[in-house]
Each structure stands twice: as structure tokens, then as C-alpha cells.
Motif scaffolding. Sequence first.
Motif, mmCIF file in Angstrom:
data_model
loop_
_atom_site.group_PDB
_atom_site.id
_atom_site.type_symbol
_atom_site.label_atom_id
_atom_site.label_comp_id
_atom_site.label_asym_id
_atom_site.label_seq_id
_atom_site.Cartn_x
_atom_site.Cartn_y
_atom_site.Cartn_z
ATOM 1 N N ALA A 32 0.832 -1.205 0.000
ATOM 2 C CA ALA A 32 0.000 0.000 0.000
ATOM 3 C C ALA A 32 0.865 1.252 0.000
ATOM 4 C CB ALA A 32 -0.924 -0.010 1.213
ATOM 5 N N ALA A 33 1.911 1.240 0.830
ATOM 6 C CA ALA A 33 2.826 2.376 0.842
ATOM 7 C C ALA A 33 3.509 2.538 -0.514
ATOM 8 C CB ALA A 33 3.861 2.195 1.949
ATOM 9 N N ALA A 34 3.861 1.405 -1.131
ATOM 10 C CA ALA A 34 4.475 1.468 -2.456
ATOM 11 C C ALA A 34 3.514 2.075 -3.472
ATOM 12 C CB ALA A 34 4.902 0.072 -2.903
ATOM 13 N N SER A 35 2.233 1.691 -3.420
ATOM 14 C CA SER A 35 1.238 2.254 -4.332
ATOM 15 C C SER A 35 1.138 3.764 -4.168
ATOM 16 C CB SER A 35 -0.131 1.619 -4.075
ATOM 17 O OG SER A 35 -0.123 0.245 -4.381
ATOM 18 N N LEU A 36 1.177 4.234 -2.937
ATOM 19 C CA LEU A 36 1.110 5.671 -2.691
ATOM 20 C C LEU A 36 2.351 6.377 -3.221
ATOM 21 C CD1 LEU A 36 -0.409 5.665 0.913
ATOM 22 C CD2 LEU A 36 -1.563 6.199 -1.239
ATOM 23 N N VAL A 37 3.522 5.733 -3.077
ATOM 24 C CA VAL A 37 4.752 6.316 -3.625
ATOM 25 C C VAL A 37 4.657 6.429 -5.136
ATOM 26 C CG1 VAL A 37 7.218 5.915 -3.996
ATOM 27 C CG2 VAL A 37 6.234 5.578 -1.724
ATOM 28 N N SER A 49 12.774 -0.364 -3.992
ATOM 29 C CA SER A 49 13.368 -1.513 -3.306
ATOM 30 C C SER A 49 14.752 -1.178 -2.772
ATOM 31 C CB SER A 49 13.452 -2.706 -4.266
ATOM 32 O OG SER A 49 12.179 -3.073 -4.736
ATOM 33 N N PHE A 50 15.533 -0.425 -3.558
ATOM 34 C CA PHE A 50 16.879 -0.036 -3.104
ATOM 35 C C PHE A 50 16.802 0.804 -1.840
ATOM 36 C CE2 PHE A 50 20.105 3.335 -3.075
ATOM 37 C CZ PHE A 50 21.245 2.564 -2.890
ATOM 38 N N TRP A 51 15.959 1.829 -1.836
ATOM 39 C CA TRP A 51 15.867 2.674 -0.650
ATOM 40 C C TRP A 51 15.290 1.908 0.536
ATOM 41 C CZ3 TRP A 51 19.019 6.289 -0.646
ATOM 42 C CH2 TRP A 51 19.255 7.097 -1.758
ATOM 43 N N LEU A 237 6.922 8.050 3.419
ATOM 44 C CA LEU A 237 6.535 6.703 2.997
ATOM 45 C C LEU A 237 7.753 5.800 2.857
ATOM 46 C CD1 LEU A 237 3.829 7.631 0.350
ATOM 47 C CD2 LEU A 237 3.429 6.392 2.487
ATOM 48 N N LEU A 238 8.847 6.341 2.328
ATOM 49 C CA LEU A 238 10.082 5.548 2.191
ATOM 50 C C LEU A 238 10.613 5.142 3.563
ATOM 51 C CD1 LEU A 238 11.956 7.473 -0.667
ATOM 52 C CD2 LEU A 238 10.763 5.281 -0.822
ATOM 53 N N VAL A 239 10.594 6.078 4.501
ATOM 54 C CA VAL A 239 11.054 5.765 5.861
ATOM 55 C C VAL A 239 10.149 4.702 6.480
ATOM 56 C CG1 VAL A 239 11.351 6.680 8.189
ATOM 57 C CG2 VAL A 239 12.133 8.008 6.215
#
Length: 330
Positions: A32-37, A49-51, A237-239
Motif C-alpha cells: 500500500a505504501a508502495a502504491s502511494l509512492v 526496493s533499493f531505498w 513513505l520511504l522511511v
Amino acid sequence: MYVSNTPGSALSTGRSLVSLIIVGVAWGTAGAAASLVFRASDLGPLALSFWRYVGALLLLLGVLALRRRRGQQAPAIREPRGRWLVRVLGTGLGMAVFHWAYFAAVQATGLAVGTVVTLGAGPVLIAAGARILLGERLGLGGVLAVGGALAGLGVLVLGGGGAEVRPSGVVLALVSALAYAAFTLLTRWLGRTGGGRVDVLSTTTWSFAVGAVGLLPFAAVEGLVPHSEAPLAVLGLLVYVAAVPTALANALYFAGAAVIRSATVSVIMLLEPVSAALIAVTLLGERLTASTVGGTLLLLGAVTGLAFAETRAAVGPRGERADGAVSVTP
């Protein structure tokens, strides 16, 4: 793993169950966080994925430093160096492909379908690989569970409609499941062939380092720096992805899975696709058709069947696993 009925063990079991429930829900929020990013920036799945790996690596390095500062001794590592390198390289690269392909699947076909296909196909591929490569017997229950999973996948793909289920996303989810099966089977094979105890925290930390290095050149080509009108939201979101569903959830998972039987763990981890589907529908506006729901239920039911089939084959008369192994989901 056998757990006695003493009060102390019951308390430990209760806390472990709570930890695993938190893990299942937390892992469900990663997509879900990835979708928002993806919606808020031009960051791609490789860079994300790297971060994720870099952030989790920094947090785990901090935990290792805190352990040393407190004078806590790491568990003795008796595994030969060559085997340990195989474990770290295989796990690190396998996890990197697993997470990249999963995020790419979420981007391509949505959170609900990407999560269900990945987590539904993974146990099936593990069961098939264990039969072919490790000589493990599936048994009638295992065969029926694999058949049910394949039927669920077929319903999901063929009956979902192009707007809800995109073939490219399903293929990426299957790639993610294949990577998950590969490093899981590697871990199982290393555990079967002996080699001594391993410090899980240190090994996990090094695996994240390997994954970050492996992802770096591809993420650099894709673009490491996101462009967004809401940079602080993207950074948050990344954090979150690095801290909660990665570093914290993995720590809680290993603590809980050390106490709870593997079949119970597998069933509790079904909270991940369930929570992902709920978030997808309620917060992200994704639509689930009847065929999507039916395929999802078949897949999740098959995973449950595989979990109990494995337990019947591997658990001894008092409830302990014969090989002492614990199923691991990153």
C-alpha cells in the motif's frame, strides 16, 4: 517447535502470537505504501526496493551496534564461511528480486491482486521445488492444495477482466514468488545439510547489504531521486517502508516464529494479503470482482492446506518439528 504448557511459556506464546499478527498486518501495508509512492512520484520499483534496503540496513546496523554497546554476545556462529557466504548471497539477491518484482507487480496490476498472486504462488512453488530438488513428499493433502492454488490462480487471471487483473502484473508477481521460493529452498537445504548455528540478526543485516548493492546499478538507471510535488510525503513513505514492514516486522517475525509452529505461522501470515486487499479496496479505490474474490479465496485456502500438510509431515509426536526448521517469509 514444541512449546510446554508452563505459565512462562504460555506468556511467551501469547506475546509471540501478538507479534506475528502485527507482522502480518505490517507486511500487508508495504504494498500500500508502495502504491502511494508510485502515485505521488516517478520513483520506480527498483529504486523503491533499493531505498527500502538501505533504510532497513541502517536500522539493523544500529541494532547491532546497540547490542555490542550493551555487551550482549551474539550467538555462536559455527557455520563454515563458505556456507555462510552462500546463505548471505543467496538470501540477499533472492530477497532483492522478490521485493522488486512484488513492487513492480503492485504497480502493474494493483495491490490486492499483486499481493495475493505473490503469496499464493510462493508456497506452491516451494512445495514443488522441495519435491523435485529436496525429495520431500507432498502427500495427498499437498497435491490437493497445489491443485487448489493453481485453480485459484487460473480463476484470478482468466476471470478477472483486463481492468482489474493485468497479465504483465501477474507475471511479475510470479517472478516474485519464484525468487521467494528459491531462497526459501536454499535456506531449507542449508538447514538440512548441517553447518551449525547462525546469528540471524547479523546474517539478515548482511543479506540486506548484498541486496542493496545488487539493486544499486539497476535503481540508478531507473532513477534514484524521486520527483514529486509532495517530497516530504514520499520521504515519509520511504522511511515507513524501511522501518515498519521491513526492519521491525522482520525482527518481530523471527522472534515469534521461534516459538509458534510453522503451520500456525503460515496461517497467521494470511493476514498480509487480507490486510492488503482491505487497504486496496477501502483506501486505494481498487475494485474486486467476484472472480477476483473467488480466486483469492482458493489461493489462500490452498496456502492453509499446504501449511497443515507440511506440519503433519514434519511435526513429531509432541508437536515439535522433526528438523527444527522454521518457515521464513521476508
